[in-house]
Design an enzyme around this catalytic site. Structure first.
Site, PDB file in Angstrom:
ATOM      1  N   GLU A 102     -38.146 -31.093  49.746  1.00  0.00           N
ATOM      2  CA  GLU A 102     -36.758 -31.491  49.917  1.00  0.00           C
ATOM      3  C   GLU A 102     -35.819 -30.315  49.656  1.00  0.00           C
ATOM      4  O   GLU A 102     -36.070 -29.488  48.782  1.00  0.00           O
ATOM      5  CB  GLU A 102     -36.423 -32.652  48.971  1.00  0.00           C
ATOM      6  CG  GLU A 102     -37.316 -33.868  49.212  1.00  0.00           C
ATOM      7  CD  GLU A 102     -36.933 -35.080  48.371  1.00  0.00           C
ATOM      8  OE1 GLU A 102     -35.934 -35.009  47.623  1.00  0.00           O
ATOM      9  OE2 GLU A 102     -37.629 -36.104  48.466  1.00  0.00           O
ATOM     10  N   CYS A 115     -29.657 -26.046  47.584  1.00  0.00           N
ATOM     11  CA  CYS A 115     -30.697 -26.092  46.563  1.00  0.00           C
ATOM     12  C   CYS A 115     -32.052 -26.031  47.269  1.00  0.00           C
ATOM     13  O   CYS A 115     -32.407 -26.953  48.010  1.00  0.00           O
ATOM     14  CB  CYS A 115     -30.549 -27.372  45.740  1.00  0.00           C
ATOM     15  SG  CYS A 115     -31.682 -27.486  44.342  1.00  0.00           S
ATOM     16  N   CYS A 122     -44.815 -29.331  41.809  1.00  0.00           N
ATOM     17  CA  CYS A 122     -44.534 -28.334  40.773  1.00  0.00           C
ATOM     18  C   CYS A 122     -45.750 -28.176  39.892  1.00  0.00           C
ATOM     19  O   CYS A 122     -46.385 -29.160  39.496  1.00  0.00           O
ATOM     20  CB  CYS A 122     -43.321 -28.748  39.933  1.00  0.00           C
ATOM     21  SG  CYS A 122     -42.800 -27.454  38.767  1.00  0.00           S
ATOM     22  N   CYS A 126     -42.455 -30.955  33.546  1.00  0.00           N
ATOM     23  CA  CYS A 126     -41.311 -31.312  32.703  1.00  0.00           C
ATOM     24  C   CYS A 126     -41.133 -32.834  32.723  1.00  0.00           C
ATOM     25  O   CYS A 126     -41.171 -33.460  33.794  1.00  0.00           O
ATOM     26  CB  CYS A 126     -40.049 -30.624  33.190  1.00  0.00           C
ATOM     27  SG  CYS A 126     -40.169 -28.810  33.122  1.00  0.00           S
ATOM     28  N   CYS A 129     -38.315 -34.716  35.058  1.00  0.00           N
ATOM     29  CA  CYS A 129     -38.130 -34.263  36.443  1.00  0.00           C
ATOM     30  C   CYS A 129     -39.061 -35.010  37.381  1.00  0.00           C
ATOM     31  O   CYS A 129     -40.276 -35.066  37.165  1.00  0.00           O
ATOM     32  CB  CYS A 129     -38.391 -32.761  36.528  1.00  0.00           C
ATOM     33  SG  CYS A 129     -38.210 -32.086  38.189  1.00  0.00           S
ATOM     34  N   CYS A 352     -29.719 -33.827  40.914  1.00  0.00           N
ATOM     35  CA  CYS A 352     -30.567 -32.941  40.124  1.00  0.00           C
ATOM     36  C   CYS A 352     -31.646 -33.735  39.401  1.00  0.00           C
ATOM     37  O   CYS A 352     -31.371 -34.733  38.745  1.00  0.00           O
ATOM     38  CB  CYS A 352     -29.705 -32.190  39.111  1.00  0.00           C
ATOM     39  SG  CYS A 352     -30.614 -30.959  38.183  1.00  0.00           S
TER      40      CYS A 352
END
Length: 384
Positions: A102, A115, A122, A126, A129, A352
């Site tokens: 994305e 962004c 990933c 985290c 997220c 975010c």
């Protein structure tokens, strides 16, 4: 840094979209061409949005025919473009292997920030997220990273003579940890800032990292882009829970590395951006703000507070407006430039922390999280 380009006759077609200027020059040298051909082709691709060599009218027919045989201009595929009621635009982009990443464009007056993602999923995990919950598949290639900028610019008709300049800023804050994909991210950022490509100011290209210290320690050899640190906690105990890489590279080590990077830049007026996602009853208490202020006392920073944006597979809650305001007030009273990031695009899951895409997960992490989430465990307050 990256391995040199192999002879074109021995390999598949070279995708010129992802080659920064010095690598494009090297490619044309393998064809027996002069370096100005690299400048011509770079401008056609990145400033005019050319998708085929036939469009390059100031390149000889002979060279164009040669390029058709050994090279290509191949961007990733746009699966869907979603537009938010607030003007935010999200692109779902399919990359080789079938996964979807994305990319989000966020308008703000005359400023337009893109962004950009650097990995499929990933490799970090985290806890707040959405990307981390999807697991990890692979690094994006340089063509797939810069292709996101190319796609966004074309969507706004920016890549034509006199076209409106919508994408003015780029942040490497999408899916993935940029410093875990060092070479491809550096090549892509250099293209973003190249005069013959997008010509974005080094003050308007930002790399955000959770703290891969060895990579950060060598970053200044390759770029002078701006730096943002995803901190999210004022002490190691809490950050170990939120950002697990902190167990390997704790806060003091990370901040020392960030200071060395910023101090090495020729422009000595820049600051590190500290990103701090506020989560209700987790890291949003006044004592956290005071601890953060003390932690950053000798670091040249500005602080960006980000309200946590809920997503599936998370029990965390959004910070209250009162807690957010009090946290900001404490930091400002301590003398820090402190901004609050306005939540944009949450109606299309583009805010975010919400980017998830569709990841062909090699880690099986996504399966584990789904199984864990069905148990509906309560939120644990990580610090008193």
């Amino acid at each position: 840094m990256s391995a040199p380009i192999a002879n074109h006759a021995q390999t598949a077609k070279v995708n010129l979209l992802g080659l920064p200027e010095e690598k494009l020059v090297a490619f044309f040298e393998t064809l027996g061409e002069k370096r100005f051909r690299a400048t011509q082709v770079m401008k056609w691709i990145h400033q005019l949005g050319a998708e085929s060599f036939d469009e390059m009218t100031n390149v000889s027919k002979t060279l164009r025919a040669k390029l058709v045989e050994c090279a290509e201009i191949r961007a990733p595929e746009v699966v869907e473009q979603m537009d938010s009621s607030d003007g935010t635009r999200k692109f779902l982009i399919r990359v080789e292997g079938g996964s979807v990443v994305e990319t989000v464009f966020i308008p703000d007056g005359e400023r337009g920030t893109l962004c950009v993602s650097s990995q499929v999923g990933c490799s970090l995990d985290c806890s707040f997220c959405a990307t981390g919950k999807q697991g990890f598949n692979r690094d994006l290639t340089a063509a797939e990273i810069i292709g996101q900028v190319w796609i966004a610019a074309k969507s706004f008709d920016q890549l034509r003579p006199g076209g409106p300049r919508k994408v003015t800023n780029v942040v490497m804050m999408g899916m993935g940890e940029p410093l875990m994909n060092f070479d491809n991210v550096v090549d892509s950022m250099n293209l973003m800032m190249a005069d013959n490509a997008y010509g974005i100011s080094k003050r308007r290209v930002t790399l955000s990292t959770s703290g891969v210290v060895p990579a950060l320690d060598r970053l200044n050899q390759y770029t002078d882009a701006c730096l943002a640190i995803s901190l999210h906690a004022p002490n190691d105990e809490l950050r170990n829970e939120l950002v697990p890489i902190n167990k390997k590279y704790p806060i003091a080590m990370l901040l020392d590395s960030a200071k060395r990077y910023i101090e090495s830049l020729p422009d000595n007026h820049r600051k590190i951006t500290i990103e701090y996602t506020l989560i209700d009853q987790v890291n949003d208490r006044p004592h956290h703000a005071r601890e953060l202020a003390e932690l950053l006392r000798d670091v040249p920073v500005k602080i960006n507070l980000i309200p946590f944006n809920p997503f599936n597979l998370s029990n965390y809650k959004r910070v209250s407006n009162n807690a957010m305001r009090r946290f900001q007030e404490i930091l400002m009273e301590e003398g820090y430039i402190t901004t609050v990031r306005t939540t944009r695009g949450d109606d299309i899951a583009a805010a975010c922390g919400q980017l998830a895409g569709t990841v062909n997960d090699k880690t099986k992490r996504s399966e584990r999280y789904r199984a864990q989430f069905t148990k509906a465990e309560p939120v644990r307050i990580l610090a008193p």
